[in-house]
Scaffold this active site. Sequence first.
Site, PDB file in Angstrom:
ATOM      1  CB  SER A 182      -7.223   3.731 -16.139  1.00 16.90           C
ATOM      2  OG  SER A 182      -6.502   4.835 -15.651  1.00 16.90           O
ATOM      3  N   GLY A 228       0.821  -1.202   0.000  1.00 18.95           N
ATOM      4  CA  GLY A 228       0.000   0.000   0.000  1.00 18.95           C
ATOM      5  C   GLY A 228       0.854   1.251   0.000  1.00 18.95           C
ATOM      6  N   PRO A 229       0.236   2.405  -0.177  1.00 18.25           N
ATOM      7  CG  PRO A 229      -1.394   4.054  -0.264  1.00 18.25           C
ATOM      8  CD  PRO A 229      -1.204   2.584  -0.401  1.00 18.25           C
ATOM      9  CE  LYS A 231      -8.005   4.902 -11.576  1.00 17.91           C
ATOM     10  NZ  LYS A 231      -8.047   4.073 -12.796  1.00 17.91           N
ATOM     11  N   GLY A 239       2.365   5.606   4.724  1.00 17.60           N
ATOM     12  CA  GLY A 239       1.591   6.242   5.784  1.00 17.60           C
ATOM     13  C   GLY A 239       0.263   5.620   6.110  1.00 17.60           C
ATOM     14  CB  VAL A 240      -1.943   3.099   4.602  1.00 18.72           C
ATOM     15  CG1 VAL A 240      -2.221   4.067   3.486  1.00 18.72           C
ATOM     16  CG2 VAL A 240      -1.014   1.985   4.130  1.00 18.72           C
ATOM     17  N   GLY A 241      -0.098   2.686   7.612  1.00 16.84           N
ATOM     18  CA  GLY A 241       0.006   1.889   8.835  1.00 16.84           C
ATOM     19  C   GLY A 241       0.513   0.476   8.632  1.00 16.84           C
ATOM     20  CE  LYS A 242       3.439  -0.060   3.263  1.00 13.95           C
ATOM     21  NZ  LYS A 242       3.048   1.359   3.230  1.00 13.95           N
ATOM     22  CB  THR A 243       5.856  -0.150   9.688  1.00 21.52           C
ATOM     23  OG1 THR A 243       6.402  -0.110   8.364  1.00 21.52           O
ATOM     24  CG2 THR A 243       6.938  -0.560  10.668  1.00 21.52           C
TER      25      THR A 243
END
Length: 779
Positions: free
Chosen positions: A685, A361-362, A728, A364-368
Amino acid sequence: MEEKINEKLAENITGTGVVLPMVALRGKVIFPGVITSFDVGRKISLSAIDVAANNSFDIFVAAQKDSGVDNPSSQDVYSVGVVCRIRQIVKMPGNNARVNVQALYRARINTYIENAKFFEVEVERAYTAEENPAEVEAFFRVAVSSYKDYCAANKPGKEITALIDGITDPEEFTDVATFNMNFKDSDKQAILEENSVIERLKKFDELLAYELEIANLEKKISARVRQSIDKNQKEYYLREQLRAIHAELGDDEEEKETIRKQIIDKHMPEEVEEKALKELSKMDKMMPSSPEYTVIRNYFDWLLDLPFNEQTTDTENLSDAVKILNEDHYGLEKVKERIIEYLAVLKLTKKIRGPILCFVGPPGVGKTSIARSVARALGRKFVRMSLGGVKDEAEIRGHRRTYIGAMPGRIIYAMKEAGSINPVFLLDEIDKISMDLRGDPASALLEVLDPEQNATFRDRFMEIPYDLSKVLFITTANSLDTIPAPLLDRMELIQLSGYTLEEKVKIADQYLIPKQIEANGLTDKKIEITESAVRAAIEGYTMEAGVRTLEREIGGLCRKVATKVAANPRCKKQVITAENIEDLLGARKYFPDEALQKDEVGAVTGLAWTAVGGTTLTVECMLMKGKGDILLTGKLGDVMKESARAAISYIRSHAEEYNIDEKAFEEYDIHVHVPEGATPKDGPSAGITIATAILSAFTGKPVKKSVAMTGEITLRGKVLPIGGLKEKALAAYRLGIRDIIIPKANVKDLDEIPAEIRKEIKFVPAEEVSEVFSEAFAK
């Protein structure tokens, strides 16, 4: 036939050329007067032997310049060789043959005769030059004397010595002696090619002197080695005595016995324990001052600190795990659901291999941070290894102990740090590893992340099989493009998309604001950040899929208030709203995309996905008098340019259907532009968006301002699925657009869009581009 052969032999004797089959030998130079054997296995050589044997021909034998060449050409064979008479041919296994020949005389190749089956050459006898007999005799005696010195030093075989000692002819002596000496093939060939007997004797004497010098050096080296061995044996005896003295005094023995007890008490796997005891036995025979002793002692420090049986107990109460995951993170439902599934299966089976999860994911989304929460929810230890910028394979597998300063790899280091065999192991930024001349870390990770292999992971320093099968590996990545396919195949992918505005507001309220208030020494009595202020911060000061920048901006607000409180502890409570946020954070940094103000011709709103979430873009098309040129501007990538050309081709092929004059495509230039020209844009797209803009420009029909669209177009007018639909749709929603045309194949992805947004947006699925046009154009 016999008469013809004799005639040819007679011609040879008189110096006239004769045609003979030729064999190219590898690693052997034959001299006149020698009886020898050689093996042949190549078809070209076997054919030459067969022709010579069947027709009672002699055969010409020459050496190859490079014995490594399997299919030699005329350039690969020396021009001087010997004419030989075949005495015997013995068939060998594997379609090979051993040929016994008698070398008759030197000969030189005049020309190669074209023959597809074997080498066929015209050769001419090479005669020896006439020279002063007395001078020849003098050089001959010197050569014989040197040969006797060599024989005294090296003692060659009795048969060779008897053969050469009986030769009195100088020419015969050099030929036979050179053939039986251990000279290089190139040196032997040089003597064979020499016409002068004196020059042959000179070269032979020089080579013999060189060989004699090597023989003397070999004797000296051998004597030194024997002396060194005797010295080592003496040192070993003294060391054994010294060890006995140390044993009497109790030196080091106590430490070694402690290590032995620790190995036994550790209850390591059988193979590991056997290896450890062998190393201890080796250490027992060394002096403590030995460098190798220090290496083995360091090895035991690592081995005894590694967990082999120690493990934590997983949480069995699923509701407790859910509670912990929700305490730390808002949203991320897919991750939480997968962890609960893992716990449920573990509870039922009592034994399960650790999965390998990859959070994509991009930023800052909380992966770590969710990985750390997973460890807390499971009740496991947590270790993290950052892979960003790792280029050396030894970072994963360690260095061999033969190197000075060798250490285990970071996998073993992290397991030692965890202290249990079932931690949650985070491999952060796996998409940012690279490779150089020191190896490929991604390939080394294949063993670590393969459930079929990681039960016996071998670190080069430790040299033991180590079990990683109970570890829960979690990897994180921003993109899958740079991860090698074999590595990607071993991981279970969980996509984390960006947060919506509402999700960010809730995250800020529940997590970020309390965290920053506490971090900056404030309390709720001194600061209040209203929801309107949070929304203003999100929309005006951040442009990201995650909340990392938002947290920094909230931290900035808290620091401004902390400065006032520090200057005046009695100051009143500071309330931050959308109206006064600019006074604290400065001028607004980002502004929302502008929607189309009215239905326009040649202007269509498209949707795009970026690393920081979704966005809208306006595709513009204009026709100009010209020659049918196609202009594509706006810093478009190759894929997007190809989509534009596909859209133009579709419109042109259906010109009659849409009442477009075919000549218009030749009389007008088509200019397609996507604003914000400094921003790179790519991807397929925007295909239907570009097609709609082009058709609008040719027909003069305006496109609805309230419609946005996304989808790939084919030459047949099919609308293909796209990615990032959630992001989107959120971008269109922020812009106030409530009608979105999407590919029909993407209807399944609508469930990912928050329910409150799905209620307000009308999604129009399209399978053909004609359906797009029907919905897009104003009535």
